[in-house]
Scaffold this motif. Sequence first.
Motif, PDB file in Angstrom:
ATOM      1  N   ILE A 192      -3.684   8.079   4.335  1.00 27.77           N
ATOM      2  CA  ILE A 192      -4.877   7.435   4.890  1.00 27.77           C
ATOM      3  C   ILE A 192      -5.651   8.485   5.665  1.00 27.77           C
ATOM      4  O   ILE A 192      -5.111   9.108   6.592  1.00 27.77           O
ATOM      5  CB  ILE A 192      -4.486   6.256   5.803  1.00 27.77           C
ATOM      6  CG1 ILE A 192      -3.605   5.267   5.025  1.00 27.77           C
ATOM      7  CG2 ILE A 192      -5.719   5.559   6.350  1.00 27.77           C
ATOM      8  CD1 ILE A 192      -2.981   4.191   5.889  1.00 27.77           C
ATOM      9  N   LEU A 234       6.857   2.055   7.067  1.00 27.25           N
ATOM     10  CA  LEU A 234       5.984   3.158   7.477  1.00 27.25           C
ATOM     11  C   LEU A 234       6.618   4.520   7.219  1.00 27.25           C
ATOM     12  O   LEU A 234       6.211   5.507   7.830  1.00 27.25           O
ATOM     13  CB  LEU A 234       5.628   3.044   8.960  1.00 27.25           C
ATOM     14  CG  LEU A 234       4.409   2.182   9.323  1.00 27.25           C
ATOM     15  CD1 LEU A 234       4.257   2.066  10.823  1.00 27.25           C
ATOM     16  CD2 LEU A 234       3.139   2.747   8.716  1.00 27.25           C
ATOM     17  N   ALA A 254       2.102   6.567   1.597  1.00 25.49           N
ATOM     18  CA  ALA A 254       0.655   6.378   1.525  1.00 25.49           C
ATOM     19  C   ALA A 254      -0.045   7.502   2.278  1.00 25.49           C
ATOM     20  O   ALA A 254       0.526   8.127   3.180  1.00 25.49           O
ATOM     21  CB  ALA A 254       0.264   5.028   2.115  1.00 25.49           C
ATOM     22  N   CYS A 290       4.403   7.924   5.829  1.00 25.79           N
ATOM     23  CA  CYS A 290       2.988   7.561   5.780  1.00 25.79           C
ATOM     24  C   CYS A 290       2.189   8.696   6.420  1.00 25.79           C
ATOM     25  O   CYS A 290       2.421   9.056   7.582  1.00 25.79           O
ATOM     26  CB  CYS A 290       2.740   6.258   6.518  1.00 25.79           C
ATOM     27  SG  CYS A 290       1.010   5.742   6.548  1.00 25.79           S
ATOM     28  N   CYS A 338       0.866  -1.186   0.000  1.00 29.65           N
ATOM     29  CA  CYS A 338       0.000   0.000   0.000  1.00 29.65           C
ATOM     30  C   CYS A 338       0.902   1.235   0.000  1.00 29.65           C
ATOM     31  O   CYS A 338       0.812   2.091   0.880  1.00 29.65           O
ATOM     32  CB  CYS A 338      -0.915   0.002   1.213  1.00 29.65           C
ATOM     33  SG  CYS A 338      -1.978  -1.446   1.354  1.00 29.65           S
ATOM     34  N   ARG A 339       1.807   1.290  -1.001  1.00 28.29           N
ATOM     35  CA  ARG A 339       2.857   2.297  -1.004  1.00 28.29           C
ATOM     36  C   ARG A 339       2.774   3.174  -2.244  1.00 28.29           C
ATOM     37  O   ARG A 339       1.913   3.009  -3.115  1.00 28.29           O
ATOM     38  CB  ARG A 339       4.226   1.620  -0.973  1.00 28.29           C
ATOM     39  CG  ARG A 339       4.438   0.683   0.214  1.00 28.29           C
ATOM     40  CD  ARG A 339       5.631  -0.225   0.025  1.00 28.29           C
ATOM     41  NE  ARG A 339       6.866   0.505  -0.202  1.00 28.29           N
ATOM     42  CZ  ARG A 339       8.004  -0.064  -0.556  1.00 28.29           C
ATOM     43  NH1 ARG A 339       8.058  -1.379  -0.733  1.00 28.29           N
ATOM     44  NH2 ARG A 339       9.076   0.653  -0.760  1.00 28.29           N
ATOM     45  N   PHE A 348       3.524   0.767   3.769  1.00 26.82           N
ATOM     46  CA  PHE A 348       2.695   1.972   3.696  1.00 26.82           C
ATOM     47  C   PHE A 348       3.541   3.202   3.401  1.00 26.82           C
ATOM     48  O   PHE A 348       3.153   4.318   3.738  1.00 26.82           O
ATOM     49  CB  PHE A 348       1.920   2.175   5.011  1.00 26.82           C
ATOM     50  CG  PHE A 348       0.867   1.140   5.274  1.00 26.82           C
ATOM     51  CD1 PHE A 348      -0.384   1.245   4.702  1.00 26.82           C
ATOM     52  CD2 PHE A 348       1.133   0.048   6.089  1.00 26.82           C
ATOM     53  CE1 PHE A 348      -1.363   0.287   4.934  1.00 26.82           C
ATOM     54  CE2 PHE A 348       0.170  -0.909   6.333  1.00 26.82           C
ATOM     55  CZ  PHE A 348      -1.084  -0.799   5.752  1.00 26.82           C
ATOM     56  N   LEU A 382      -4.991   3.644  11.092  1.00 28.44           N
ATOM     57  CA  LEU A 382      -4.336   2.414  10.654  1.00 28.44           C
ATOM     58  C   LEU A 382      -4.318   1.415  11.814  1.00 28.44           C
ATOM     59  O   LEU A 382      -3.581   1.590  12.786  1.00 28.44           O
ATOM     60  CB  LEU A 382      -2.919   2.734  10.184  1.00 28.44           C
ATOM     61  CG  LEU A 382      -2.111   1.610   9.549  1.00 28.44           C
ATOM     62  CD1 LEU A 382      -2.843   0.992   8.370  1.00 28.44           C
ATOM     63  CD2 LEU A 382      -0.742   2.137   9.117  1.00 28.44           C
TER      64      LEU A 382
END
Length: 268
Positions: A40, A60, A38, A63, A13-14, A35, A48
């Motif tokens: 979110i 991470l 990313a 992120c 999810c990068r 991530f 997350l």
Amino acid sequence: MGYGLTISGVLNCRDGFTAAGRISLAGARVGELGFDDATISGYGDLALGLRRVRAEMLWLSRCTLTEGTVDLRHARISILRDDPAHWPARPHLDGFVYETIDKPGPLAARLAWLNAADGYHPQPYEQLAAVFQGMGRDVEARTVRLAKQRRRRHTLPPIARAWGVAQDWTVGYGYRPLRAGILLAALLAIGTALFAAHHPVPLKKDEAPAFNPFLYTLDLLLPIISFGQEPAFNPRGPYQWLAAALIASGWILATTIAAGITRVLSRQ
């Protein structure tokens, strides 16, 4: 939602990945979980959810969580690759276990990461200290454990906090033993100079040994060892208060050093 998800390979999810709302992978088993770069948006206090996740690597770095935080309670990761300066506020880290950090970054940023966590929990500090120690970075490990004691101090009642301040100031909770030596040397020098200029009166003139300001001050500072000076002389006026202050300082130093040594040895 991916509760209990099992993926033997990589869940990527990068690189520009965007999620509207929270992502929950609680209890998932993943080879690598990424991530990086990313975004979110999150929902409420969570963006997350990685509680009880098992993964070989967690990415991470950079992120962005626009709302909410990350929950890593009781997650187990082999390799953590992150940027401590870009973690969200108040992450949930209690029980988070990782074997190593790919790029630990500056110690100050890593401590800020722990200090920003939700509430005081000793495990995240001990986990980071153990990782630093495993990397051969013993100084950083001791600094992390010192930070843990300072954070814990804020949760204690006033009397215990005061005693904690004394331990911190004198020996750094046992992780800065050189401080005690420096403080003892400074008090010894001050006492020696002042008592050399103003000799206390002997209690029994015909039986008193020759006055030695260095040994006399050392007698006052060391609560157990006696050199025969302190019981033979009686300071007067302000020097009586100086002697009392040196005695009190000696007891504080002795007890804080003992407490610090006990704490450090209990970690071995």
